[in-house]
Design a protein around this motif. Structure first.
Motif, mmCIF file in Angstrom:
data_model
loop_
_atom_site.group_PDB
_atom_site.id
_atom_site.type_symbol
_atom_site.label_atom_id
_atom_site.label_comp_id
_atom_site.label_asym_id
_atom_site.label_seq_id
_atom_site.Cartn_x
_atom_site.Cartn_y
_atom_site.Cartn_z
ATOM 1 N N LYS A 1 -9.162 13.888 6.747
ATOM 2 C CA LYS A 1 -10.019 12.839 6.198
ATOM 3 C C LYS A 1 -9.160 11.915 5.342
ATOM 4 C CE LYS A 1 -14.461 15.119 6.000
ATOM 5 N NZ LYS A 1 -15.637 15.331 5.147
ATOM 6 N N TYR A 2 -9.390 10.618 5.500
ATOM 7 C CA TYR A 2 -8.612 9.632 4.748
ATOM 8 C C TYR A 2 -9.499 8.902 3.744
ATOM 9 C CZ TYR A 2 -4.601 10.506 7.618
ATOM 10 O OH TYR A 2 -3.538 11.117 8.219
ATOM 11 N N TYR A 3 -8.954 8.764 2.542
ATOM 12 C CA TYR A 3 -9.641 8.134 1.420
ATOM 13 C C TYR A 3 -8.813 6.957 0.917
ATOM 14 C CZ TYR A 3 -12.599 12.260 1.279
ATOM 15 O OH TYR A 3 -13.491 13.247 1.606
ATOM 16 N N LEU A 4 -9.493 5.977 0.359
ATOM 17 C CA LEU A 4 -8.855 4.749 -0.104
ATOM 18 C C LEU A 4 -9.305 4.414 -1.522
ATOM 19 C CD1 LEU A 4 -7.321 2.024 0.334
ATOM 20 C CD2 LEU A 4 -9.433 1.159 1.378
ATOM 21 N N LEU A 5 -8.346 3.950 -2.325
ATOM 22 C CA LEU A 5 -8.640 3.417 -3.651
ATOM 23 C C LEU A 5 -7.927 2.075 -3.769
ATOM 24 C CD1 LEU A 5 -9.854 3.733 -6.500
ATOM 25 C CD2 LEU A 5 -7.729 4.879 -7.159
ATOM 26 N N LYS A 6 -8.706 1.036 -4.071
ATOM 27 C CA LYS A 6 -8.129 -0.309 -4.236
ATOM 28 C C LYS A 6 -7.800 -0.541 -5.706
ATOM 29 C CE LYS A 6 -10.232 -2.277 -0.195
ATOM 30 N NZ LYS A 6 -9.395 -3.145 0.577
ATOM 31 N N LYS A 7 -6.821 -1.397 -5.919
ATOM 32 C CA LYS A 7 -6.327 -1.661 -7.262
ATOM 33 C C LYS A 7 -7.445 -2.111 -8.209
ATOM 34 C CE LYS A 7 -2.824 -4.279 -9.774
ATOM 35 N NZ LYS A 7 -1.650 -5.157 -9.638
ATOM 36 N N GLU A 8 -8.292 -3.029 -7.758
ATOM 37 C CA GLU A 8 -9.355 -3.542 -8.643
ATOM 38 C C GLU A 8 -10.268 -2.416 -9.113
ATOM 39 O OE1 GLU A 8 -10.013 -4.859 -4.895
ATOM 40 O OE2 GLU A 8 -7.947 -5.164 -5.481
ATOM 41 N N GLU A 9 -10.581 -1.491 -8.193
ATOM 42 C CA GLU A 9 -11.451 -0.356 -8.543
ATOM 43 C C GLU A 9 -10.765 0.542 -9.565
ATOM 44 O OE1 GLU A 9 -11.983 1.246 -4.652
ATOM 45 O OE2 GLU A 9 -13.515 -0.208 -4.109
ATOM 46 N N TRP A 10 -9.466 0.814 -9.349
ATOM 47 C CA TRP A 10 -8.740 1.680 -10.270
ATOM 48 C C TRP A 10 -8.637 1.058 -11.655
ATOM 49 C CZ3 TRP A 10 -7.781 6.260 -11.642
ATOM 50 C CH2 TRP A 10 -6.822 6.520 -12.621
ATOM 51 N N LEU A 11 -8.379 -0.225 -11.736
ATOM 52 C CA LEU A 11 -8.236 -0.859 -13.040
ATOM 53 C C LEU A 11 -9.529 -0.778 -13.830
ATOM 54 C CD1 LEU A 11 -6.016 -3.932 -12.109
ATOM 55 C CD2 LEU A 11 -5.313 -1.786 -13.203
ATOM 56 N N LYS A 12 -10.675 -0.889 -13.155
ATOM 57 C CA LYS A 12 -11.972 -0.723 -13.843
ATOM 58 C C LYS A 12 -12.155 0.708 -14.320
ATOM 59 C CE LYS A 12 -14.305 -4.090 -10.946
ATOM 60 N NZ LYS A 12 -15.272 -4.229 -9.852
ATOM 61 N N ILE A 13 -11.849 1.667 -13.459
ATOM 62 C CA ILE A 13 -11.979 3.090 -13.811
ATOM 63 C C ILE A 13 -11.043 3.438 -14.956
ATOM 64 C CG2 ILE A 13 -11.525 5.435 -12.961
ATOM 65 C CD1 ILE A 13 -12.460 4.365 -10.171
ATOM 66 N N GLN B 1 1.103 -2.141 -6.353
ATOM 67 C CA GLN B 1 0.448 -1.839 -5.082
ATOM 68 C C GLN B 1 -0.982 -2.380 -5.109
ATOM 69 O OE1 GLN B 1 2.368 -0.195 -2.506
ATOM 70 N NE2 GLN B 1 3.733 -0.986 -4.077
ATOM 71 N N THR B 2 -1.510 -2.713 -3.936
ATOM 72 C CA THR B 2 -2.879 -3.224 -3.857
ATOM 73 C C THR B 2 -3.877 -2.131 -3.496
ATOM 74 O OG1 THR B 2 -2.591 -3.849 -1.537
ATOM 75 C CG2 THR B 2 -2.136 -5.543 -3.220
ATOM 76 N N GLU B 3 -3.382 -1.069 -2.843
ATOM 77 C CA GLU B 3 -4.251 0.056 -2.513
ATOM 78 C C GLU B 3 -3.431 1.322 -2.326
ATOM 79 O OE1 GLU B 3 -6.196 -1.792 0.861
ATOM 80 O OE2 GLU B 3 -4.893 -0.704 2.258
ATOM 81 N N VAL B 4 -4.098 2.457 -2.574
ATOM 82 C CA VAL B 4 -3.484 3.764 -2.377
ATOM 83 C C VAL B 4 -4.409 4.584 -1.500
ATOM 84 C CG1 VAL B 4 -2.746 5.913 -3.507
ATOM 85 C CG2 VAL B 4 -2.227 3.703 -4.565
ATOM 86 N N THR C 1 0.846 -1.189 0.000
ATOM 87 C CA THR C 1 0.000 0.000 0.000
ATOM 88 C C THR C 1 0.882 1.240 0.000
ATOM 89 O OG1 THR C 1 -0.189 0.366 2.386
ATOM 90 C CG2 THR C 1 -1.665 -1.267 1.406
ATOM 91 N N LYS C 2 0.377 2.306 -0.560
ATOM 92 C CA LYS C 2 1.076 3.589 -0.579
ATOM 93 C C LYS C 2 0.058 4.682 -0.222
ATOM 94 C CE LYS C 2 5.218 2.495 -2.297
ATOM 95 N NZ LYS C 2 5.491 1.226 -1.697
ATOM 96 N N GLU C 3 0.596 5.876 0.007
ATOM 97 C CA GLU C 3 -0.242 7.052 0.211
ATOM 98 C C GLU C 3 0.233 8.109 -0.770
ATOM 99 O OE1 GLU C 3 -1.638 10.101 3.762
ATOM 100 O OE2 GLU C 3 -0.938 8.101 4.272
ATOM 101 N N ILE C 4 -0.696 8.910 -1.276
ATOM 102 C CA ILE C 4 -0.308 10.007 -2.160
ATOM 103 C C ILE C 4 -0.502 11.328 -1.430
ATOM 104 C CG2 ILE C 4 -0.748 8.828 -4.341
ATOM 105 C CD1 ILE C 4 -3.347 10.472 -4.568
ATOM 106 N N GLY C 5 0.309 12.280 -1.843
ATOM 107 C CA GLY C 5 0.173 13.655 -1.406
ATOM 108 C C GLY C 5 0.406 14.528 -2.622
ATOM 109 N N PHE C 6 -0.251 15.687 -2.670
ATOM 110 C CA PHE C 6 -0.098 16.532 -3.846
ATOM 111 C C PHE C 6 -0.390 17.984 -3.528
ATOM 112 C CE2 PHE C 6 -4.144 14.195 -3.974
ATOM 113 C CZ PHE C 6 -5.076 15.228 -3.926
ATOM 114 N N LEU C 7 0.150 18.850 -4.369
ATOM 115 C CA LEU C 7 -0.039 20.295 -4.248
ATOM 116 C C LEU C 7 0.052 20.879 -5.651
ATOM 117 C CD1 LEU C 7 1.600 22.666 -1.734
ATOM 118 C CD2 LEU C 7 1.936 23.088 -4.148
ATOM 119 N N LEU C 8 -0.837 21.808 -5.956
ATOM 120 C CA LEU C 8 -0.834 22.473 -7.258
ATOM 121 C C LEU C 8 -0.760 23.971 -7.049
ATOM 122 C CD1 LEU C 8 -1.148 21.984 -10.364
ATOM 123 C CD2 LEU C 8 -3.589 22.412 -10.041
#
Length: 183
Positions: A165-177, A122-125, A88-95
């Motif tokens: 607030k924490y959000y989760l995206l699983k690999k299976e969901e991302w591959l479909k999207i 990764q299995t989830e982000v 698993t990983k976590e993302i951070g970003f700034l624009l």
């Protein structure tokens, strides 16, 4: 290098110190994303070296003109093999606020998610946002992330006064999207 039609992600370089100073002197980035406050160029150079040392920290650049407009990171959530956190990983970003509203961060997050799930296996982000950062929350939800929980850090330590607030995206969901956006 990770790239799309309008942007590319590259590793941090010393030449990025003035950009970090610009963001570090703007309280908006600290208040919205927890970006460190940077007061002078010495601190900015030290900060850029910290980003350079992280294996998955990137500058978001416009392909047209090679202008740096943001940052995005993919970082560890834990190193314990038995807990499963290595997958698993976590993302951070700034624009940069001058570039908001053009879809650049959506492209950058898509690039890093594809990289995380397909190349890094990764299995989830996960992603955390300050509780009042509605723009980032909407972006995450548009990309398939689901809200999981909120942490009130003021309950953890008197040094902190924010909720995240924490959000989760699983690999299976991302591959479909991801498959649906390409067809």
């Amino acid at each position: 290098m990770l790239e799309s039609k309008r942007i590319y992600l590259r590793r941090f370089e010393e030449k990025d110190a003035p950009l970090l100073l610009k963001w570090g002197q703007n309280t908006r980035y600290h208040d919205m994303a927890g970006f460190e406050q940077i007061q002078n160029m010495d601190q900015a150079v030290k900060s850029v070296h910290q980003y350079m040392a992280r294996p998955e920290s990137y500058v978001i650049c416009l392909r047209d003109g090679d202008k740096a407009i943001g940052l995005i990171e993919l970082y560890e959530r834990g190193m314990d093999e038995q807990s499963g956190l290595l997958k698993t990983k976590e993302i951070g970003f700034l624009l940069d606020q001058a570039c908001e509203g053009h879809g650049y961060m959506t492209e950058a997050v898509r690039l890093i998610l594809t990289y995380a799930f397909k190349k890094k296996r990764q299995t989830e982000v996960w992603a955390g946002t300050f509780a009042d950062n509605k723009k980032s929350q909407k972006l995450l939800q548009r990309l398939g992330f689901h809200y999981v929980y909120t942490v009130d850090y003021s309950q953890v330590s008197a040094l902190f006064s924010f909720k995240e607030k924490y959000y989760l995206l699983k690999k299976e969901e991302w591959l479909k999207i991801d498959a649906n956006t390409k067809s």
